[in-house]
Write a protein that holds these residues in place. Structure first.
Motif, PDB file in Angstrom:
ATOM      1  N   ASP A 198      -0.924  -4.642   4.061  1.00 33.57           N
ATOM      2  CA  ASP A 198       0.294  -4.718   3.246  1.00 33.57           C
ATOM      3  C   ASP A 198       0.551  -6.156   2.805  1.00 33.57           C
ATOM      4  OD1 ASP A 198       2.554  -3.863   1.948  1.00 33.57           O
ATOM      5  OD2 ASP A 198       3.826  -3.940   3.727  1.00 33.57           O
TER       6      ASP A 198
ATOM      7  N   ALA B  94      -2.511   5.323   1.338  1.00 34.32           N
ATOM      8  CA  ALA B  94      -3.544   4.689   2.154  1.00 34.32           C
ATOM      9  C   ALA B  94      -4.911   5.296   1.881  1.00 34.32           C
ATOM     10  CB  ALA B  94      -3.193   4.829   3.633  1.00 34.32           C
ATOM     11  N   ARG B  95      -5.862   4.442   1.577  1.00 30.38           N
ATOM     12  CA  ARG B  95      -7.248   4.837   1.367  1.00 30.38           C
ATOM     13  C   ARG B  95      -8.107   3.816   2.106  1.00 30.38           C
ATOM     14  NH1 ARG B  95      -7.387   4.873  -5.052  1.00 30.38           N
ATOM     15  NH2 ARG B  95      -6.288   2.929  -4.606  1.00 30.38           N
ATOM     16  N   ILE B  96      -8.768   4.266   3.139  1.00 29.00           N
ATOM     17  CA  ILE B  96      -9.491   3.363   4.028  1.00 29.00           C
ATOM     18  C   ILE B  96     -10.981   3.630   3.890  1.00 29.00           C
ATOM     19  CG2 ILE B  96      -9.773   2.619   6.425  1.00 29.00           C
ATOM     20  CD1 ILE B  96      -6.901   3.854   6.859  1.00 29.00           C
TER      21      ILE B  96
ATOM     22  N   VAL C 281      -8.994  -1.530   3.181  1.00 29.82           N
ATOM     23  CA  VAL C 281      -8.075  -0.658   2.461  1.00 29.82           C
ATOM     24  C   VAL C 281      -8.288  -0.834   0.963  1.00 29.82           C
ATOM     25  CG1 VAL C 281      -5.638  -0.212   1.963  1.00 29.82           C
ATOM     26  CG2 VAL C 281      -6.386  -0.588   4.315  1.00 29.82           C
TER      27      VAL C 281
ATOM     28  N   ILE D 191       0.845  -1.180   0.000  1.00 31.81           N
ATOM     29  CA  ILE D 191       0.000   0.000   0.000  1.00 31.81           C
ATOM     30  C   ILE D 191       0.888   1.241   0.000  1.00 31.81           C
ATOM     31  CG2 ILE D 191      -1.900   1.160   1.168  1.00 31.81           C
ATOM     32  CD1 ILE D 191      -2.477  -1.711   0.163  1.00 31.81           C
TER      33      ILE D 191
ATOM     34  N   VAL E 205      -3.752  -0.067   7.790  1.00 30.55           N
ATOM     35  CA  VAL E 205      -2.877   0.047   6.625  1.00 30.55           C
ATOM     36  C   VAL E 205      -1.772  -1.006   6.688  1.00 30.55           C
ATOM     37  CG1 VAL E 205      -1.295   1.553   5.383  1.00 30.55           C
ATOM     38  CG2 VAL E 205      -3.395   2.491   6.379  1.00 30.55           C
TER      39      VAL E 205
ATOM     40  N   SER F 273      -3.467   3.416  11.237  1.00 28.87           N
ATOM     41  CA  SER F 273      -2.191   2.884  10.748  1.00 28.87           C
ATOM     42  C   SER F 273      -2.121   1.370  10.887  1.00 28.87           C
ATOM     43  CB  SER F 273      -1.023   3.536  11.484  1.00 28.87           C
ATOM     44  OG  SER F 273      -1.105   3.288  12.881  1.00 28.87           O
TER      45      SER F 273
ATOM     46  N   THR G  19      -7.084  -0.552  -2.847  1.00 31.69           N
ATOM     47  CA  THR G  19      -5.880  -0.551  -3.684  1.00 31.69           C
ATOM     48  C   THR G  19      -6.308  -0.434  -5.135  1.00 31.69           C
ATOM     49  OG1 THR G  19      -5.776  -2.923  -4.150  1.00 31.69           O
ATOM     50  CG2 THR G  19      -4.902  -2.181  -2.022  1.00 31.69           C
TER      51      THR G  19
END
Length: 291
Positions: free
Chosen positions: A58, A6-8, A21, A3, A54, A51, A23
């Motif tokens: 990963d 980050a886009r949540i 998250v 990632i 995120v 965090s 992608t």
């Protein structure tokens, strides 16, 4: 997949509300791992755990394609959803009352039910054809506080998102000094598409904000021109009320809303509105009539 930006997002899939998250390849659903601890993204923010989401995403493969989910507004149940009015110089000039910009911002409250998520249609009610758009940068509070100093304000912001602060124009004039009626029709605005964690001042201080309707640019300005900047907004709002994690503050729209054309250009079924800001993304919604 690593990632890099980050886009949540909060979304609905397979009969349940979820979060994860986003992608380029799709959405990584983190609800199975974190759902027992955090019901939604508000609870994630309260725990300071954006965090963690995120990091957990990963290297994972997507769980869903974007087209297979329904985006929800990122914070479903904020304690407060506050909107700042008339916050760009050209927008203030639209009010031809001979007054200079006031020393303090106009404000009003909206209800979460008045918003839909990214990709969903805004709903035009039968009582009025005057559905209008307002593209705005939106901040989400991460650390609560009262009388937050201006220089400390950015420490209290957890994330950024976008808002189309849709308005039923004739209903904002039903009473003196009162816009509440025109601002709270069900599903007339949108928030999303996701949360971007706030990590540095450059993400807010002078970013481009643009609204397009059917591809035509209607609003375009930069946040560096705001009359009341983000630090001031956090400071001012926290003076009279305690901000708490998950509070949402919609921070003002540039000139160019449909009401300001001659004749006015109202949104109609089939229109597509895009609100875009640098580093945050594009919030896209269509329009339909209430059934």
């Amino acid at each position: 997949m690593t990632i890099t930006s980050a886009r949540i997002a909060a979304f609905h899939a397979n009969g349940a509300d979820r979060y994860g998250v986003v992608t380029e390849a799709g959405i990584i659903d983190l609800t199975p791992e974190f759902g027992a601890r955090f019901k939604g993204l508000k609870e994630v923010i309260e725990a300071g755990a954006l965090s963690d989401l995120v990091a957990a995403a990963d290297g994972r493969a997507p769980s869903y394609r974007e087209e297979d989910v329904t985006y929800l507004i990122p914070i479903a149940n904020p304690e407060k959803l506050i909107c700042i009015g008339v916050n760009f110089p050209d927008r203030n000039a639209e009010y031809k009352d001979g007054q200079e910009a006031p020393g303090r911002p106009s404000m009003f409250i909206r209800f979460p039910r008045s918003f839909v998520g990214h990709g969903q249609n805004l709903v035009r009610p039968p009582e009025s054809e005057q559905l209008d758009y307002e593209g705005e940068v939106t901040i989400v509070i991460g650390k609560g506080g009262r009388r937050i100093a201006r220089e400390d304000a950015y420490d209290h912001i957890a994330a950024l998102t976008l808002c189309n602060e849709g308005t039923i124009r004739d209903w904002v004039r039903h009473a003196k000094f009162n816009v509440t009626q025109g601002k709270n029709w069900d599903a007339t605005g949108a928030i999303g598409p996701w949360l971007v964690p706030f990590e540095r001042a450059e993400q807010l201080d002078d970013i481009k904000l643009e609204t397009r309707v059917n591809g035509e640019v209607r609003q375009s300005d930069r946040t560096g021109r705001m009359m009341y900047d983000f630090r001031y907004i956090v400071n001012y709002v926290s003076t009279f009320c305690t901000l708490v994690p998950g509070d949402v503050i919609v921070c003002g729209t540039p000139t160019g809303a449909g009401a300001r054309f001659d004749p006015p250009i109202w949104l109609k079924p089939g229109d597509v509105i895009e609100v875009e800001a640098e580093g945050i993304g594009i919030l896209r919604n269509g329009v339909e009539d209430e059934q």
